[in-house]
Enzyme design. Structure first.
Site, PDB file in Angstrom:
ATOM      1  N   ASP A   1       0.749  -1.520   7.511  1.00 57.98           N
ATOM      2  CA  ASP A   1      -0.300  -2.280   6.809  1.00 57.98           C
ATOM      3  C   ASP A   1      -0.776  -3.454   7.666  1.00 57.98           C
ATOM      4  OD1 ASP A   1       2.336  -3.009   6.425  1.00 57.98           O
ATOM      5  OD2 ASP A   1       2.063  -3.805   4.413  1.00 57.98           O
TER       6      ASP A   1
ATOM      7  N   LYS B   1       6.844   1.963   8.592  1.00 58.27           N
ATOM      8  CA  LYS B   1       6.927   1.267   7.311  1.00 58.27           C
ATOM      9  C   LYS B   1       8.415   1.121   7.011  1.00 58.27           C
ATOM     10  CE  LYS B   1       4.858  -0.374   3.615  1.00 58.27           C
ATOM     11  NZ  LYS B   1       4.121  -1.655   3.651  1.00 58.27           N
TER      12      LYS B   1
ATOM     13  N   ASP C   1      -2.828   9.431  12.009  1.00 58.88           N
ATOM     14  CA  ASP C   1      -4.078  10.035  11.559  1.00 58.88           C
ATOM     15  C   ASP C   1      -5.032   8.932  11.105  1.00 58.88           C
ATOM     16  OD1 ASP C   1      -5.950  11.819  10.681  1.00 58.88           O
ATOM     17  OD2 ASP C   1      -4.814  12.541   8.955  1.00 58.88           O
TER      18      ASP C   1
ATOM     19  N   TYR D   1       3.215  15.958   6.891  1.00 59.88           N
ATOM     20  CA  TYR D   1       2.308  17.106   6.956  1.00 59.88           C
ATOM     21  C   TYR D   1       3.052  18.426   7.074  1.00 59.88           C
ATOM     22  CZ  TYR D   1      -1.506  13.839   7.892  1.00 59.88           C
ATOM     23  OH  TYR D   1      -2.430  12.839   7.821  1.00 59.88           O
TER      24      TYR D   1
END
Ligand code: NAD
Length: 346
Positions: A216, A184, A240, A136
């Site tokens: 995931d 990840k 988020d 972001y």
């Protein structure tokens, strides 16, 4: 006890729910000083900017900030984009105050189990999300004029990861002492750095059980077995998404508080928005904002007993069947607020 609280009601249902949270704070912790200021669309309309200089100055002076919500259809098309409430008020407030740690608890109160989309919901977890780094805030970002390629950059430094990891472990230590760090790492370099630093910090918290999980898998486990989670520590974008997923499995948007913390200040606000569809009707659920005020007592002022008193009063209120419309009842915003105040010391 002479703490100063900046009160920013904002737009839509913001003023309605903030009023009830202030009443609860006044009842449970008398002696705070409150100063109100404009933010969001209301500020844009009044003084031409969604985060007026006077509001920012008040937030810097205050010990803690209580925010309602900002935004609404009236300001969705304001130009330039930086003058829109969310972009022009919330993001600069986070970066100006260095609010790098976002805490989003998701919990099901026993009286509300039927609201969850899950069959046997036992949920009491908190997402600790890094809020001022990652994709972001990464530069360069680029969309080649008329082209088919766009670029966003995800950047994390060891220092940024370390400070949020310490927060996560400290919070886990006060809870059930179990932390799942989500990343990840099979794909992203920033995630591999994240793991390295989190593992280092874990050395200072031998009493907290640490597990690494890929994002995931975490998204799946949250639906499959949310009761297994205590603290979820993660970076900005994963946080988020996962905090909204966790919110959804509790089934009650009007119940979810949040805190955004720097090293010495906290901003507290409900996880929901300004709900323009029900604004001004006196029917909004104030519990998310009341529970955010309880987080303020705990995280900004170390008043754990008073925070527990507020949470207990919310629990009793729900157990007694008091419900706003979103929870299937008829109580108004102010009736719900008063019901909590009257149960503080029952
Ligand atoms: P929202 O959270 O405002 O509303 C979603 C739905 O939930 C609506 O039907 C609303 O009536 C209901 N709802 C929300 N809070 C409730 C409460 N306390 N009691 C009862 N019902 C409640 O989300 P949205 O409709 O997507 O966004 C509305 C506006 O709020 C937009 O302008 C958006 O940008 C803004 N927003 C602001 C914040 C913030 O200030 N931090 C966060 C999210 C959205």
């Amino acid at each position: 006890m002479g703490f100063k609280i900046a009160v920013l009601p904002g737009d839509g249902i913001g003023p309605e729910v903030v009023k009830e949270a202030v009443s609860v704070l006044q009842a449970v912790a008398p002696g705070f000083e409150y100063e109100e200021a404009l933010i969001g669309g209301a500020a844009y309309d009044e003084v031409g900017h969604p985060l007026p200089a006077a509001t920012l100055a008040l937030c810097k002076r205050a010990d803690a900030i209580l925010l309602g919500a900002v935004g609404g259809p009236k300001w969705d098309h304001v130009q330039p984009v930086e003058m829109r409430p969310e972009v022009g008020a919330l993001l600069p407030l986070r970066s100006e105050l260095n609010l790098y740690a976002n805490l989003r608890p998701a919990r099901i109160f026993s009286a509300l189990k039927e609201a969850s989309p899950l069959k046997e919901p036992e949920i009491d977890l908190i997402v600790v999300r890094e809020l001022t780094g990652g994709i972001y805030f990464g530069k360069p970002r680029e969309r080649r004029e008329g082209g088919d390629v766009a670029v966003d950059t995800c950047v994390y430094s060891k220092a940024e990861i370390r400070r949020i990891a310490i927060r996560g472990f400290e919070i886990a230590r006060q809870r059930r002492k179990s932390l799942v760090s989500v990343d990840k790492a099979n794909v992203l370099e920033t995630s591999r750095l994240w793991r390295e630093v989190v593992a280092e910090v874990a050395g200072d918290f031998p009493d907290v059980k640490l597990e690494f999980m890929l994002v995931d898998n975490c998204a799946m486990q949250l639906v499959r077995n949310p009761g297994a989670f205590d603290v979820i520590l993660t970076e900005n974008m994963f946080g988020d998404i996962l905090s909204d997923e966790a919110a959804q499995i509790t089934g009650s948007l009007g119940m979810l508080p949040s805190a955004s913390l720097s090293d010495n200040k906290g901003l507290y606000e409900p996880a929901h928005g300004s709900a323009p569809d029900i604004a001004g009707q006196g029917i909004a659920n104030p519990l998310a904002t009341i529970l955010s005020a309880a987080m303020m007592l705990k995280y900004s002022f170390g008043m754990d007993a008073e925070a527990a008193t507020v949470e207990g009063a919310v629990e009793k209120t729900l157990a007694d069947g008091v419900r706003t419309r979103d929870l299937g009842g008829e109580a108004s915003t102010s009736e719900m607020g008063s019901a909590v105040v009257s149960r503080l010391y029952l």
